[in-house]
Design a protein around this motif. Structure first.
Motif, PDB file in Angstrom:
ATOM      1  N   ARG A   1       0.993  -1.110  -0.368  1.00  0.00           N
ATOM      2  CA  ARG A   1       0.341  -0.358   0.211  1.00  0.00           C
ATOM      3  C   ARG A   1       1.308   1.211  -0.057  1.00  0.00           C
ATOM      4  NH1 ARG A   1      -4.764  -1.358   2.268  1.00  0.00           N
ATOM      5  NH2 ARG A   1      -5.841  -3.377   1.602  1.00  0.00           N
ATOM      6  N   LEU A   2       0.713   2.245  -0.700  1.00  0.00           N
ATOM      7  CA  LEU A   2       1.173   3.484  -0.962  1.00  0.00           C
ATOM      8  C   LEU A   2       0.277   4.300  -0.491  1.00  0.00           C
ATOM      9  CD1 LEU A   2       3.493   5.704  -1.827  1.00  0.00           C
ATOM     10  CD2 LEU A   2       2.565   5.700  -4.303  1.00  0.00           C
ATOM     11  N   PHE A   3       0.501   5.184   1.140  1.00  0.00           N
ATOM     12  CA  PHE A   3      -0.245   5.941   1.712  1.00  0.00           C
ATOM     13  C   PHE A   3       0.078   7.287   1.501  1.00  0.00           C
ATOM     14  CE2 PHE A   3      -1.092   1.779   3.723  1.00  0.00           C
ATOM     15  CZ  PHE A   3      -2.261   1.814   4.168  1.00  0.00           C
ATOM     16  N   HIS A   4      -0.549   8.367   0.926  1.00  0.00           N
ATOM     17  CA  HIS A   4      -0.240   9.827   0.658  1.00  0.00           C
ATOM     18  C   HIS A   4      -1.584  10.796   1.925  1.00  0.00           C
ATOM     19  CE1 HIS A   4       0.210   7.987  -3.243  1.00  0.00           C
ATOM     20  NE2 HIS A   4      -0.777   7.598  -2.990  1.00  0.00           N
ATOM     21  N   PHE A   5      -0.414  11.252   2.449  1.00  0.00           N
ATOM     22  CA  PHE A   5      -0.346  11.651   3.896  1.00  0.00           C
ATOM     23  C   PHE A   5       0.393  13.533   3.283  1.00  0.00           C
ATOM     24  CE2 PHE A   5       1.870   8.048   5.313  1.00  0.00           C
ATOM     25  CZ  PHE A   5       0.844   7.579   6.408  1.00  0.00           C
ATOM     26  N   GLU A   6      -1.024  14.208   4.175  1.00  0.00           N
ATOM     27  CA  GLU A   6      -0.811  16.508   4.202  1.00  0.00           C
ATOM     28  C   GLU A   6      -0.727  15.962   6.048  1.00  0.00           C
ATOM     29  OE1 GLU A   6      -3.977  17.608   2.542  1.00  0.00           O
ATOM     30  OE2 GLU A   6      -3.941  17.453  -0.043  1.00  0.00           O
ATOM     31  N   VAL A   7       0.165  16.585   5.652  1.00  0.00           N
ATOM     32  CA  VAL A   7       0.390  16.865   7.477  1.00  0.00           C
ATOM     33  C   VAL A   7       0.167  18.480   8.182  1.00  0.00           C
ATOM     34  CG1 VAL A   7       2.787  16.556   9.067  1.00  0.00           C
ATOM     35  CG2 VAL A   7       3.079  15.798   6.102  1.00  0.00           C
ATOM     36  N   ASP A   8      -0.989  18.078   8.729  1.00  0.00           N
ATOM     37  CA  ASP A   8      -1.922  18.930   8.855  1.00  0.00           C
ATOM     38  C   ASP A   8      -2.237  17.945  10.611  1.00  0.00           C
ATOM     39  OD1 ASP A   8      -4.156  20.057   9.575  1.00  0.00           O
ATOM     40  OD2 ASP A   8      -4.865  20.775   7.633  1.00  0.00           O
ATOM     41  N   PRO A   9      -2.244  19.003  11.115  1.00  0.00           N
ATOM     42  CA  PRO A   9      -2.473  18.859  12.864  1.00  0.00           C
ATOM     43  C   PRO A   9      -3.766  18.473  12.972  1.00  0.00           C
ATOM     44  CG  PRO A   9      -1.098  21.266  12.766  1.00  0.00           C
ATOM     45  CD  PRO A   9      -1.434  20.807  11.700  1.00  0.00           C
ATOM     46  N   GLU A  10      -4.488  18.529  11.722  1.00  0.00           N
ATOM     47  CA  GLU A  10      -5.924  18.032  12.257  1.00  0.00           C
ATOM     48  C   GLU A  10      -6.455  16.914  11.470  1.00  0.00           C
ATOM     49  OE1 GLU A  10      -9.292  20.806   9.311  1.00  0.00           O
ATOM     50  OE2 GLU A  10      -8.169  22.111  10.397  1.00  0.00           O
ATOM     51  N   ARG A  11      -5.359  16.206  10.961  1.00  0.00           N
ATOM     52  CA  ARG A  11      -5.252  14.592  10.366  1.00  0.00           C
ATOM     53  C   ARG A  11      -4.239  13.509  11.728  1.00  0.00           C
ATOM     54  NH1 ARG A  11      -8.159  15.110   5.992  1.00  0.00           N
ATOM     55  NH2 ARG A  11      -7.626  12.078   5.288  1.00  0.00           N
ATOM     56  N   PHE A  12      -3.703  13.993  13.217  1.00  0.00           N
ATOM     57  CA  PHE A  12      -2.696  13.614  13.450  1.00  0.00           C
ATOM     58  C   PHE A  12      -4.117  13.101  14.422  1.00  0.00           C
ATOM     59  CE2 PHE A  12       0.695  17.895  13.396  1.00  0.00           C
ATOM     60  CZ  PHE A  12       0.958  17.217  12.186  1.00  0.00           C
ATOM     61  N   PHE A  13      -3.402  11.810  14.803  1.00  0.00           N
ATOM     62  CA  PHE A  13      -3.531  10.715  15.769  1.00  0.00           C
ATOM     63  C   PHE A  13      -3.333  10.580  16.891  1.00  0.00           C
ATOM     64  CE2 PHE A  13      -3.809   7.896  13.167  1.00  0.00           C
ATOM     65  CZ  PHE A  13      -3.505   6.814  13.110  1.00  0.00           C
ATOM     66  N   THR A  14      -3.176   9.981  18.792  1.00  0.00           N
ATOM     67  CA  THR A  14      -2.208   8.952  18.697  1.00  0.00           C
ATOM     68  C   THR A  14      -1.645   7.786  18.221  1.00  0.00           C
ATOM     69  OG1 THR A  14      -2.299  10.076  20.266  1.00  0.00           O
ATOM     70  CG2 THR A  14      -1.476   8.134  21.387  1.00  0.00           C
ATOM     71  N   PRO A  15      -1.861   6.733  18.201  1.00  0.00           N
ATOM     72  CA  PRO A  15      -1.361   5.700  17.686  1.00  0.00           C
ATOM     73  C   PRO A  15      -2.147   4.460  18.281  1.00  0.00           C
ATOM     74  CG  PRO A  15       0.345   6.287  16.622  1.00  0.00           C
ATOM     75  CD  PRO A  15      -0.353   7.383  17.813  1.00  0.00           C
ATOM     76  N   ARG A  16      -2.987   3.298  18.745  1.00  0.00           N
ATOM     77  CA  ARG A  16      -2.752   2.212  19.921  1.00  0.00           C
ATOM     78  C   ARG A  16      -2.021   1.959  19.905  1.00  0.00           C
ATOM     79  NH1 ARG A  16      -6.548   1.702  15.613  1.00  0.00           N
ATOM     80  NH2 ARG A  16      -5.739  -0.411  15.195  1.00  0.00           N
ATOM     81  N   SER A  17      -1.819   1.793  21.407  1.00  0.00           N
ATOM     82  CA  SER A  17      -0.569   0.579  22.127  1.00  0.00           C
ATOM     83  C   SER A  17      -0.955  -0.920  21.169  1.00  0.00           C
ATOM     84  CB  SER A  17      -1.125   0.430  23.080  1.00  0.00           C
ATOM     85  OG  SER A  17      -2.294   0.026  23.322  1.00  0.00           O
ATOM     86  N   ASN A  18       0.289  -1.458  21.142  1.00  0.00           N
ATOM     87  CA  ASN A  18       0.352  -2.921  20.570  1.00  0.00           C
ATOM     88  C   ASN A  18      -0.391  -4.687  21.234  1.00  0.00           C
ATOM     89  OD1 ASN A  18       2.425  -0.912  19.693  1.00  0.00           O
ATOM     90  ND2 ASN A  18       3.824  -2.948  20.482  1.00  0.00           N
ATOM     91  N   ALA A  19      -1.338  -4.049  19.852  1.00  0.00           N
ATOM     92  CA  ALA A  19      -2.222  -5.181  20.136  1.00  0.00           C
ATOM     93  C   ALA A  19      -1.253  -6.462  21.742  1.00  0.00           C
ATOM     94  CB  ALA A  19      -3.026  -6.169  19.590  1.00  0.00           C
ATOM     95  N   PRO A  20      -2.092  -7.258  21.939  1.00  0.00           N
ATOM     96  CA  PRO A  20      -1.497  -8.198  23.153  1.00  0.00           C
ATOM     97  C   PRO A  20      -0.764  -9.650  22.408  1.00  0.00           C
ATOM     98  CG  PRO A  20      -3.764  -8.291  23.733  1.00  0.00           C
ATOM     99  CD  PRO A  20      -3.458  -6.672  22.426  1.00  0.00           C
ATOM    100  N   GLU A  21       0.198  -9.897  22.643  1.00  0.00           N
ATOM    101  CA  GLU A  21       0.725 -10.209  21.962  1.00  0.00           C
ATOM    102  C   GLU A  21       0.372 -12.172  21.690  1.00  0.00           C
ATOM    103  OE1 GLU A  21       5.772  -9.476  22.115  1.00  0.00           O
ATOM    104  OE2 GLU A  21       4.862 -10.205  23.913  1.00  0.00           O
ATOM    105  N   SER A  22       0.334 -12.427  20.800  1.00  0.00           N
ATOM    106  CA  SER A  22       0.135 -14.181  20.477  1.00  0.00           C
ATOM    107  C   SER A  22       1.008 -14.862  21.283  1.00  0.00           C
ATOM    108  CB  SER A  22      -0.068 -14.643  18.791  1.00  0.00           C
ATOM    109  OG  SER A  22       1.285 -14.858  18.933  1.00  0.00           O
ATOM    110  N   GLU A  23       0.926 -16.479  21.454  1.00  0.00           N
ATOM    111  CA  GLU A  23       2.264 -17.160  22.357  1.00  0.00           C
ATOM    112  C   GLU A  23       3.094 -16.835  21.143  1.00  0.00           C
ATOM    113  OE1 GLU A  23       4.852 -19.395  24.621  1.00  0.00           O
ATOM    114  OE2 GLU A  23       2.917 -18.250  24.744  1.00  0.00           O
ATOM    115  N   VAL A  24       2.787 -17.625  19.268  1.00  0.00           N
ATOM    116  CA  VAL A  24       3.976 -17.016  18.809  1.00  0.00           C
ATOM    117  C   VAL A  24       4.785 -15.932  19.011  1.00  0.00           C
ATOM    118  CG1 VAL A  24       4.688 -17.709  15.963  1.00  0.00           C
ATOM    119  CG2 VAL A  24       2.971 -19.281  17.781  1.00  0.00           C
ATOM    120  N   GLN A  25       4.309 -14.847  18.915  1.00  0.00           N
ATOM    121  CA  GLN A  25       4.826 -13.632  18.752  1.00  0.00           C
ATOM    122  C   GLN A  25       6.050 -13.876  19.996  1.00  0.00           C
ATOM    123  OE1 GLN A  25       1.375 -10.582  18.188  1.00  0.00           O
ATOM    124  NE2 GLN A  25       1.850 -10.890  16.078  1.00  0.00           N
ATOM    125  N   ARG A  26       5.036 -14.068  21.121  1.00  0.00           N
ATOM    126  CA  ARG A  26       6.312 -13.556  22.229  1.00  0.00           C
ATOM    127  C   ARG A  26       7.369 -14.463  21.984  1.00  0.00           C
ATOM    128  NH1 ARG A  26       7.583 -16.607  26.205  1.00  0.00           N
ATOM    129  NH2 ARG A  26       6.582 -18.579  25.392  1.00  0.00           N
TER     130      ARG A  26
END
Length: 738
Positions: free
Chosen positions: A376-401
């Protein structure tokens, strides 16, 4: 304007709309995007312009004819209807690229062979000399595509793919192809930004593809100006005067355009990447137009009030890697939010979840393909109105751990970069040396490294086919070696192989090659069931990198297989202990009257059938027999069967439950040879091979036959470090002249 020519431009999947716009801009008519290409009508001048100016296409094809195909005879006849002498003469080398979709001819090598035969036969029938086929860098490429019942025959006007501009002779890790880089910039709106005087920054520039393509685009510089040649130059219909005029026009535009290139800046922390990028910029004639600097992406600062930041960061192809990249994307987003307000940004990633860690809502995105990877090629406009705080990491699966803990544990034990330097240098040297040899000798699959350094006891094999694959085998560490150190060195080697060989991690496979007892080498290691085709000697073979210790293609027998192909013409061929039937394919392709492949394993015989079918060689004259070879030999002798060529490559040891007794090649080879040799025709040849390192052939026990060692002559250059990889003999009746 005369639009007498019908053309077709090929393009990576997902870029068809961009190419259609580009061709219309160049003056083509009747532009029609289809899957992985665009059809059009144009005079020769526009076709030449497309070769010189297209930033998106791979190839520009000139369609010669279309006709109905319901059989191989229809294909042969349709090709013969074209006057090939009007397009090239016998001194011109050529190659046929054949593809099909839902057609009666499904095997590309077989289809290409029929087309080649039809062309050569036409030259010979007219009393002329036959032109030569050349796989590597032919003068002319002929494309044939069969879609259901319609064949389209075309001349390739480009020669090498247009993405090979000529300015990049060396690349850093995971480089973008030049036409994909150009597509990213087009989708990102760079031409409009440049026209308004905005700048461009790539904070992870690698070998500089995005930077150079941006400069060429902004300066209206034709990307084809850097190439050494095009396919149409060997075509009889080529108009040299027209082409020279188009070149001069492009050169004048380039001289004027260089002065209009806005500031373009590239950063990278890797010294080698910056060096390579600088050399590429120099070859593109853009010195002074692109600024390069070794700097962290997070320390990037804008040099103009507005512009475009474009970046292709790592995106973690394997399990557990994506999560480890969350901090990188968040820090990149933080830098954009703090310093680049008012700018545009475009980010290419194969993992959309990572893009959300940037913390800026994308305005839009495009789906493109980086090789086989959907991105995916994502296109952003660096404008404060479009800023947000990313969600924290989802819980790790056993394999990921478990993956995370393994990576952390390895990181504590060893600095991968420091420990891998020697290995990387040797692998790079081998790849350069053996790569030149392989290209010269049309070798597609070969060994790159074989425990050259004692500290890195691995074998690295390159397989080329539908993609480039790397097969890594770790030799089991001898007793007394610290297992932690051995694992750390393996991790170090695996860390640099993708970078040095420029192969994505998902195309690299690892096995631990332990000393095998019995028939353990033939036992399943996994249950993936994934097969890939590779090329060797003009043939294709199915290989499996995961399920078995061996892949299905013994690379050290490459020369032996070519001998079999030459010797098999007009003979009945017997392949004992046939394994996956690779030798049978060579014999059948070499013109054997019949082939018989005997093996105890139904799995391997089915594999052999698939290999024959892949090459269009699965006729009734090619028999496959599931049997204990020792028992079958008794039956064959009783039936007085005779063969002009026999290939005998038994296992070192076997104790299969389906065999009546165990087999040990050192103990039993005399009995085996005495059972096999009576099947030879009077002038027949038996080729005997073994990979048992302690083997000694008892020549005196083989009475009445001339025995000749051919081990040295069958040892490929890529196995010179390991001369005991196999032993081979040629055996004939003494009365036949030894």
């Amino acid at each position: 304007m005369n639009f007498a020519y019908t053309g077709f431009a090929t393009v990576p999947k997902g870029l068809e709309p961009l190419l259609a716009q580009e061709l219309e801009g160049l003056g083509a008519q009747g532009v029609k995007p289809v899957r992985a290409g665009v059809g059009f009508h144009a005079p020769l001048m526009i076709a030449y312009r497309a070769c010189l100016w297209s930033r998106i296409a791979n190839r520009i094809l000139l369609v010669l004819d279309r006709f109905r195909v319901d059989s191989t005879e229809d294909l042969y006849g349709g090709i013969q209807e074209i006057d090939w002498n009007a397009h090239f003469d016998p001194d011109t080398t050529f190659v046929v690229d054949f593809s099909s979709r839902h057609a009666c001819i499904s095997h590309s090598l077989f289809g290409a062979q029929k087309v080649k035969d039809a062309i050569v036969d036409q030259f010979l029938a007219r009393g002329g000399r036959r032109p030569s086929v050349r796989i590597d860098r032919p003068d002319l490429r002929i494309h044939v595509h069969v879609d259901q019942t319609t064949a389209a025959v075309s001349l390739d006007l480009t020669g090498e793919s247009l993405h090979r501009r000529g300015y990049r002779t060396e690349a850093g890790p995971a480089p973008l192809k030049e036409n994909l880089a150009a597509a990213v910039l087009r989708y990102a709106g760079w031409p409009e930004v440049a026209q308004m005087g905005g700048g461009l920054i790539d904070p992870m520039c690698g070998s500089g593809s995005l930077l150079i393509e941006a400069a060429l685009m902004a300066g209206n510089i034709a990307p084809g100006l850097f190439r050494s040649g095009f396919g149409f130059e060997a075509w009889k219909g080529h108009d040299e005067g027209l082409w020279r005029n188009l070149l001069k026009e492009a050169q004048v535009l380039a001289e004027a355009g260089r002065e209009r290139i806005p500031p373009i800046v590239g950063y990278d922390l890797d010294r080698r990447s910056i060096r390579i990028a600088a050399e590429n910029v120099e070859r593109a004639g853009l010195r002074g137009r692109i600024h390069l600097e070794r700097r962290s992406a997070f320390d990037t600062r804008p040099h103009r009030p507005s512009g475009l930041l474009v970046v292709n960061p790592p995106y973690g192809e394997r399990l557990g890697e994506a999560e480890s990249l969350f901090p990188l994307y968040r820090r990149l987003g933080d830098a954009l939010k703090e310093h680049f307000r008012g700018w545009k940004a475009s980010l290419l990633t194969g993992n959309p979840e990572l893009a959300f860690q940037v913390g800026i809502r994308a305005k839009r995105y495009h789906t493109v393909y980086n090789g086989a990877i959907e991105c995916r090629l994502f296109h952003f406009e660096v404008d404060p109105e479009r800023f947000f705080t990313p969600r924290s990491n989802a819980p790790e699966s056993e394999v990921q751990r478990r993956v995370r803990e393994m990576v952390q544990k390895t990181a504590k034990r060893v600095s991968l970069r420091e420990n891998a330097t020697m290995f990387a240098n040797r692998l790079r040297k081998n790849a350069r040396r053996l790569g030149a040899w392989a290209r010269k000798n049309d070798v597609s699959c070969y060994r790159l490294y074989d425990a050259d350094l004692p500290e890195f006891a691995v074998a690295v094999d390159l397989y080329r086919g539908e993609r480039d694959w790397i097969h890594v085998q770790e030799y089991e560490a001898p007793p007394g070696i610290d297992p932690d150190k051995a694992e750390a060195r393996l991790a170090a080697a695996l860390a640099v192989i993708p970078e040095v060989l420029e192969v994505p991690r998902e195309q690299i496979f690892l096995k631990i090659r332990k000393r095998q007892k019995g028939d353990a080498q033939y036992q399943k290691q996994d249950q993936s069931g994934r097969f890939h085709w590779v090329e060797e000697g003009g043939w294709r073979f199915w290989v499996n990198f995961e399920d078995y210790l061996d892949t299905g293609l013994f690379l050290d027998h490459r020369i032996m297989r070519s001998w079999i192909q030459r010797a098999a013409a007009g003979r009945h061929f017997l392949n004992l202990f046939a394994y996956t039937g690779t030798a049978t394919v060579y014999a059948a392709g070499g013109g054997a009257r019949s082939t018989t492949s005997v093996d105890l394993s139904r799995t391997y015989l089915d594999w052999a059938h698939r290999n024959l079918a892949l090459n269009g060689l699965d006729g009734k004259q090619h028999r496959r027999i599931q049997a204990d070879c020792l028992e079958w030999l008794d039956q064959a002798r009783a039936e007085r069967r005779r063969y002009g060529l026999i290939f005998l490559d038994p296992p070192t040891f076997s104790n299969s439950k389906r065999m009546s007794a165990t087999f040990d090649v050192r103990r039993d080879h005399v009995a085996l040879l005495n059972q096999t040799l009576p099947l030879l025709e009077p002038d027949g040849v038996l080729l005997f091979s073994t990979n048992c390192r302690k083997f000694r052939l008892d020549e005196k026990a083989v009475e009445g036959y001339a025995v000749e060692s051919i081990t040295h002559a069958t040892l490929p250059r890529d196995f010179e470090r390991n001369p005991r990889i196999h032993q081979c003999w040629r055996i004939r009746r003494a009365a036949a002249g030894g």
